[in-house]
Write a protein that holds these residues in place. Structure first.
Motif, PDB file in Angstrom:
ATOM      1  N   GLN A 158      14.002  46.090  62.636  1.00 22.13           N
ATOM      2  CA  GLN A 158      13.213  45.314  61.481  1.00 22.13           C
ATOM      3  C   GLN A 158      12.813  46.171  60.253  1.00 22.13           C
ATOM      4  OE1 GLN A 158      10.247  43.063  63.348  1.00 22.13           O
ATOM      5  NE2 GLN A 158      11.202  41.188  63.462  1.00 22.13           N
ATOM      6  N   ASP A 159      12.410  47.452  60.713  1.00 21.33           N
ATOM      7  CA  ASP A 159      11.806  48.366  59.665  1.00 21.33           C
ATOM      8  C   ASP A 159      13.122  48.938  59.041  1.00 21.33           C
ATOM      9  OD1 ASP A 159       9.383  48.429  60.673  1.00 21.33           O
ATOM     10  OD2 ASP A 159       9.546  50.312  61.886  1.00 21.33           O
ATOM     11  N   GLU A 160      14.332  48.555  59.372  1.00 21.29           N
ATOM     12  CA  GLU A 160      15.480  48.935  58.440  1.00 21.29           C
ATOM     13  C   GLU A 160      16.085  47.606  58.161  1.00 21.29           C
ATOM     14  OE1 GLU A 160      16.295  51.928  57.911  1.00 21.29           O
ATOM     15  OE2 GLU A 160      14.653  52.836  59.460  1.00 21.29           O
ATOM     16  N   GLY A 161      15.507  46.666  58.102  1.00 17.47           N
ATOM     17  CA  GLY A 161      15.978  45.175  57.247  1.00 17.47           C
ATOM     18  C   GLY A 161      16.812  44.673  57.959  1.00 17.47           C
ATOM     19  N   VAL A 162      17.166  44.914  59.518  1.00 15.82           N
ATOM     20  CA  VAL A 162      18.009  44.390  60.285  1.00 15.82           C
ATOM     21  C   VAL A 162      17.402  43.616  61.432  1.00 15.82           C
ATOM     22  CG1 VAL A 162      20.089  44.696  61.804  1.00 15.82           C
ATOM     23  CG2 VAL A 162      19.711  45.928  59.613  1.00 15.82           C
ATOM     24  N   THR A 163      18.036  42.350  62.039  1.00 13.29           N
ATOM     25  CA  THR A 163      17.316  41.615  63.076  1.00 13.29           C
ATOM     26  C   THR A 163      18.158  42.108  64.343  1.00 13.29           C
ATOM     27  OG1 THR A 163      16.878  39.862  61.714  1.00 13.29           O
ATOM     28  CG2 THR A 163      16.994  39.473  63.987  1.00 13.29           C
ATOM     29  N   LEU A 164      17.410  42.413  65.314  1.00 17.37           N
ATOM     30  CA  LEU A 164      17.939  42.752  66.767  1.00 17.37           C
ATOM     31  C   LEU A 164      17.602  41.544  67.630  1.00 17.37           C
ATOM     32  CD1 LEU A 164      18.272  45.992  68.836  1.00 17.37           C
ATOM     33  CD2 LEU A 164      17.075  44.068  69.607  1.00 17.37           C
ATOM     34  N   SER A 165      18.591  41.065  68.124  1.00 14.85           N
ATOM     35  CA  SER A 165      18.122  39.746  69.231  1.00 14.85           C
ATOM     36  C   SER A 165      18.656  40.251  70.487  1.00 14.85           C
ATOM     37  CB  SER A 165      18.803  38.336  68.681  1.00 14.85           C
ATOM     38  OG  SER A 165      18.364  38.421  67.361  1.00 14.85           O
ATOM     39  N   MET A 166      17.659  40.121  71.580  1.00  8.59           N
ATOM     40  CA  MET A 166      18.021  40.178  72.963  1.00  8.59           C
ATOM     41  C   MET A 166      18.567  38.731  73.259  1.00  8.59           C
ATOM     42  SD  MET A 166      17.936  43.409  74.135  1.00  8.59           S
ATOM     43  CE  MET A 166      18.051  43.221  75.745  1.00  8.59           C
ATOM     44  N   LEU A 167      19.632  38.897  73.904  1.00  6.54           N
ATOM     45  CA  LEU A 167      20.492  37.550  74.149  1.00  6.54           C
ATOM     46  C   LEU A 167      19.749  36.998  75.667  1.00  6.54           C
ATOM     47  CD1 LEU A 167      23.984  38.007  72.795  1.00  6.54           C
ATOM     48  CD2 LEU A 167      21.899  37.111  71.756  1.00  6.54           C
ATOM     49  N   GLU A 168      19.626  35.656  75.605  1.00  6.23           N
ATOM     50  CA  GLU A 168      19.347  35.227  76.993  1.00  6.23           C
ATOM     51  C   GLU A 168      20.799  34.807  77.709  1.00  6.23           C
ATOM     52  OE1 GLU A 168      16.420  34.686  78.159  1.00  6.23           O
ATOM     53  OE2 GLU A 168      15.281  35.028  76.305  1.00  6.23           O
ATOM     54  N   GLU A 169      20.737  34.305  78.844  1.00  8.18           N
ATOM     55  CA  GLU A 169      21.933  34.257  79.653  1.00  8.18           C
ATOM     56  C   GLU A 169      23.080  33.541  78.900  1.00  8.18           C
ATOM     57  OE1 GLU A 169      23.224  32.616  84.231  1.00  8.18           O
ATOM     58  OE2 GLU A 169      21.101  32.700  83.858  1.00  8.18           O
ATOM     59  N   HIS A 170      22.730  32.511  78.450  1.00  6.78           N
ATOM     60  CA  HIS A 170      24.176  31.700  77.977  1.00  6.78           C
ATOM     61  C   HIS A 170      24.469  32.322  76.597  1.00  6.78           C
ATOM     62  CE1 HIS A 170      20.640  30.634  75.096  1.00  6.78           C
ATOM     63  NE2 HIS A 170      21.493  30.126  74.307  1.00  6.78           N
ATOM     64  N   GLY A 171      23.651  33.221  75.971  1.00  2.00           N
ATOM     65  CA  GLY A 171      24.031  33.865  74.823  1.00  2.00           C
ATOM     66  C   GLY A 171      24.857  34.939  75.347  1.00  2.00           C
ATOM     67  N   VAL A 172      24.455  35.606  76.206  1.00  4.57           N
ATOM     68  CA  VAL A 172      25.161  36.772  76.880  1.00  4.57           C
ATOM     69  C   VAL A 172      26.594  36.270  77.091  1.00  4.57           C
ATOM     70  CG1 VAL A 172      25.349  38.259  78.838  1.00  4.57           C
ATOM     71  CG2 VAL A 172      23.386  38.022  77.629  1.00  4.57           C
ATOM     72  N   ARG A 173      26.688  35.319  78.156  1.00  2.20           N
ATOM     73  CA  ARG A 173      28.069  34.602  78.661  1.00  2.20           C
ATOM     74  C   ARG A 173      28.709  34.128  77.264  1.00  2.20           C
ATOM     75  NH1 ARG A 173      27.642  34.845  83.817  1.00  2.20           N
ATOM     76  NH2 ARG A 173      25.726  34.491  84.810  1.00  2.20           N
ATOM     77  N   ARG A 174      28.328  33.685  76.449  1.00  5.70           N
ATOM     78  CA  ARG A 174      29.032  33.312  75.094  1.00  5.70           C
ATOM     79  C   ARG A 174      29.498  34.463  74.378  1.00  5.70           C
ATOM     80  NH1 ARG A 174      27.949  32.935  69.908  1.00  5.70           N
ATOM     81  NH2 ARG A 174      25.354  33.101  70.575  1.00  5.70           N
ATOM     82  N   VAL A 175      28.918  35.677  74.316  1.00  8.70           N
ATOM     83  CA  VAL A 175      29.274  36.823  73.797  1.00  8.70           C
ATOM     84  C   VAL A 175      30.477  37.595  74.456  1.00  8.70           C
ATOM     85  CG1 VAL A 175      28.568  39.263  72.831  1.00  8.70           C
ATOM     86  CG2 VAL A 175      27.324  36.991  72.287  1.00  8.70           C
ATOM     87  N   LEU A 176      30.191  37.439  75.906  1.00  6.13           N
ATOM     88  CA  LEU A 176      31.398  38.139  76.809  1.00  6.13           C
ATOM     89  C   LEU A 176      32.481  37.552  76.636  1.00  6.13           C
ATOM     90  CD1 LEU A 176      29.067  39.109  79.761  1.00  6.13           C
ATOM     91  CD2 LEU A 176      29.766  40.396  78.232  1.00  6.13           C
ATOM     92  N   ALA A 177      32.564  35.969  76.664  1.00  3.44           N
ATOM     93  CA  ALA A 177      33.702  35.171  76.451  1.00  3.44           C
ATOM     94  C   ALA A 177      34.493  35.811  75.031  1.00  3.44           C
ATOM     95  CB  ALA A 177      33.610  33.875  76.514  1.00  3.44           C
ATOM     96  N   LEU A 178      33.605  35.722  74.094  1.00  2.13           N
ATOM     97  CA  LEU A 178      34.162  35.937  72.763  1.00  2.13           C
ATOM     98  C   LEU A 178      34.844  37.540  72.660  1.00  2.13           C
ATOM     99  CD1 LEU A 178      31.622  34.367  70.206  1.00  2.13           C
ATOM    100  CD2 LEU A 178      34.012  33.498  70.694  1.00  2.13           C
ATOM    101  N   THR A 179      34.201  38.407  73.305  1.00  2.00           N
ATOM    102  CA  THR A 179      34.682  39.851  73.319  1.00  2.00           C
ATOM    103  C   THR A 179      35.832  39.865  74.267  1.00  2.00           C
ATOM    104  OG1 THR A 179      32.291  40.536  73.452  1.00  2.00           O
ATOM    105  CG2 THR A 179      33.832  42.139  74.173  1.00  2.00           C
ATOM    106  N   SER A 180      36.068  39.197  75.429  1.00  2.63           N
ATOM    107  CA  SER A 180      37.326  39.117  76.101  1.00  2.63           C
ATOM    108  C   SER A 180      38.431  38.479  75.261  1.00  2.63           C
ATOM    109  CB  SER A 180      36.974  38.148  77.291  1.00  2.63           C
ATOM    110  OG  SER A 180      36.201  38.788  78.449  1.00  2.63           O
ATOM    111  N   GLU A 181      37.894  37.383  74.574  1.00  2.00           N
ATOM    112  CA  GLU A 181      39.292  36.904  73.706  1.00  2.00           C
ATOM    113  C   GLU A 181      39.830  37.849  72.836  1.00  2.00           C
ATOM    114  OE1 GLU A 181      39.282  33.516  70.366  1.00  2.00           O
ATOM    115  OE2 GLU A 181      37.899  33.121  71.895  1.00  2.00           O
ATOM    116  N   ALA A 182      38.473  38.566  71.994  1.00  2.00           N
ATOM    117  CA  ALA A 182      39.237  39.680  71.098  1.00  2.00           C
ATOM    118  C   ALA A 182      39.788  40.680  71.425  1.00  2.00           C
ATOM    119  CB  ALA A 182      37.915  40.012  70.221  1.00  2.00           C
TER     120      ALA A 182
END
Length: 328
Positions: free
Chosen positions: A149-173
Motif C-alpha cells: 500500500q505504501d507504494e500505491g499497490v494492493t496486495l491481496s492474500m487469497l482464500e482457498e477458492h481464490g487460490v484454486r481459481r488462480v492455480l487453474a488459470l496458471t495451469s491453463e496459461a
C-alpha cells in the motif's frame, strides 16, 4: 537545507549493484543506471535490448523489473544516508529515463526502509522449491499488505477458492505457452547451461510438483530436455496478487517497487517467495485473474509465499555493464 556531497565512484557502484540485484522476467535484467550531471542523483533507463517480447509484448514485465530495481536503489540510498526523491517517467511514457532519483538530501530516518532492508537485497532469491504447510502469520501478512500500500499497490492474500481459481488459470496459461513455439523458444533462449551473467541457470529451476497442483514454469521445454526432480509441493499454496487501479507504465513501475518492498520484508522474516507469471502473460487469463467482487482492477503479478529453502542465486550482470560513467 543540507545538501549531500556528490556521489563517489564507490557510492555509484554500491547503488548499481543493489539495483542490479532486483528480480526480472527470465533474469533478463533490463536496466541501465546513469549518474545525473551534478552527481547527486541517478537515472534509471530501460535496456530495451534485453526485452522479452514474446512473453512481454507491451513491456509490462520490463517496467515491473525496473520498478524493483528502483526500490533497491532507494534502499541502498538510505544505506548511504541519502533520501531518494523519485520522479517516474519524467519525459512521459515510452521515453528515457524511466525514473530519476534525486539523492541530494540526507535520509529521514523516520522512514522505515533503510538499514533493516538493505542486507536482504543480497539474500533475496526466487525459491521454486516446495514450501512447508506452515501458514504465514497474520501479523506478517498485515505488514506485507501495508508495504505494498505504501507504494500505491494492493496486495491481496487469497482464500482457498481464490487460490484454486488462480492455480487453474496458471495451469491453463502454462499449457498455452507450451503450445506456442515462439514463446517456448524465447524461454529456452534465456536458459543457461553454462555459467553466465544473466538468464536462468539449471541450478535455479527448482522442482516440479509431483501431484501437479502447483504449475511451475517449464523452462526447459515440453517435455523437459533437462528434467528437474518431481517433489511433493504444499497442499494449498499461499498466493497473493498485486493489483493496481490503472494499467499504465507508471502503475507497472509502482508494482515493481511494491513487489521488491514486499519481497525484501518477507526475506527479513525468513519468508520465501516466487512469482507465478504465466497467467499474466496471456491477456485472457490475466483478465480472469481478478476477483470480480473487488471491482475493476488490473492484476500485475501472482506471488507464491511460504517457508522452505531459500532458493538459488541467479547470476548478475557486472556493474560495468549496467552503470554508465559520469558525463565528462
Amino acid at each position: 537545507m543540507t545538501t549531500e556531497a556528490a556521489l563517489t565512484t564507490a557510492d555509484l557502484r554500491l547503488l548499481a549493484e543493489a539495483g542490479g540485484a532486483a528480480p526480472s522476467l527470465h533474469n533478463s535484467q533490463p536496466w541501465r543506471f546513469r549518474p545525473t550531471p551534478d552527481l547527486r542523483g541517478l537515472e534509471v533507463h530501460a535496456d530495451l535490448r534485453r526485452a522479452v517480447p514474446a512473453a512481454d509484448p507491451d513491456g509490462r514485465a520490463l517496467h515491473i523489473s525496473i520498478g524493483a530495481a528502483l526500490f533497491n536503489l532507494r534502499v541502498a540510498a538510505a544505506h548511504l544516508g541519502r533520501e531518494a526523491a523519485v520522479r517516474l517517467l519524467p519525459a512521459g511514457e515510452g521515453a528515457q529515463p524511466r525514473a530519476v532519483l534525486d539523492l541530494s538530501a540526507p535520509t529521514d530516518w523516520s522512514q522505515p526502509l533503510g538499514a533493516d532492508l538493505y542486507p536482504a537485497i543480497a539474500r533475496r532469491h526466487s525459491s521454486r522449491q516446495p514450501f512447508t504447510n506452515r501458514d504465514v502469520p497474520e501479523a506478517l501478512v498485515a505488514d506485507l499488505i501495508t508495504a505494498a500500500q505504501d507504494e500505491g499497490v494492493t496486495l491481496s492474500m487469497l482464500e482457498e477458492h481464490g487460490v484454486r481459481r488462480v492455480l487453474a488459470l496458471t495451469s491453463e496459461a502454462e499449457a498455452r505457452i507450451a503450445a506456442d513455439v515462439t514463446r517456448e523458444a524465447e524461454t529456452r533462449h534465456w536458459l543457461r547451461l553454462e555459467p553466465s551473467y544473466d538468464g536462468i541457470p539449471l541450478t535455479a529451476l527448482g522442482s516440479h510438483d509431483r501431484d501437479a497442483r502447483v504449475p511451475m514454469r517449464g523452462f526447459t521445454g515440453h517435455p523437459p530436455r533437462h528434467t528437474t526432480p518431481a517433489e511433493r509441493f504444499e497442499a494449498l499454496p499461499q498466493l497473493a496478487t498485486l493489483t493496481t487501479h490503472l494499467d499504465h507504465q507508471a502503475d507497472w513501475l509502482r508494482t515493481g517497487q511494491a513487489l521488491e518492498r514486499v519481497w525484501l520484508l518477507a526475506t527479513v522474516h525468513g519468508l520465501r517467495a516466487s512469482v507465478l507469471h504465466q497467467a499474466v502473460e496471456i491477456p485472457e487469463t490475466r483478465w480472469r485473474l481478478r476477483d470480480p467482487a473487488d471491482g475493476p482492477a488490473h492484476v500485475q503479478l501472482v506471488l507464491r509465499l511460504g517457508y522452505g529453502p531459500p532458493g538459488t542465486a541467479s547470476p548478475r550482470r557486472p556493474v560495468e555493464d549496467t552503470l554508465d560513467p559520469p558525463a565528462e
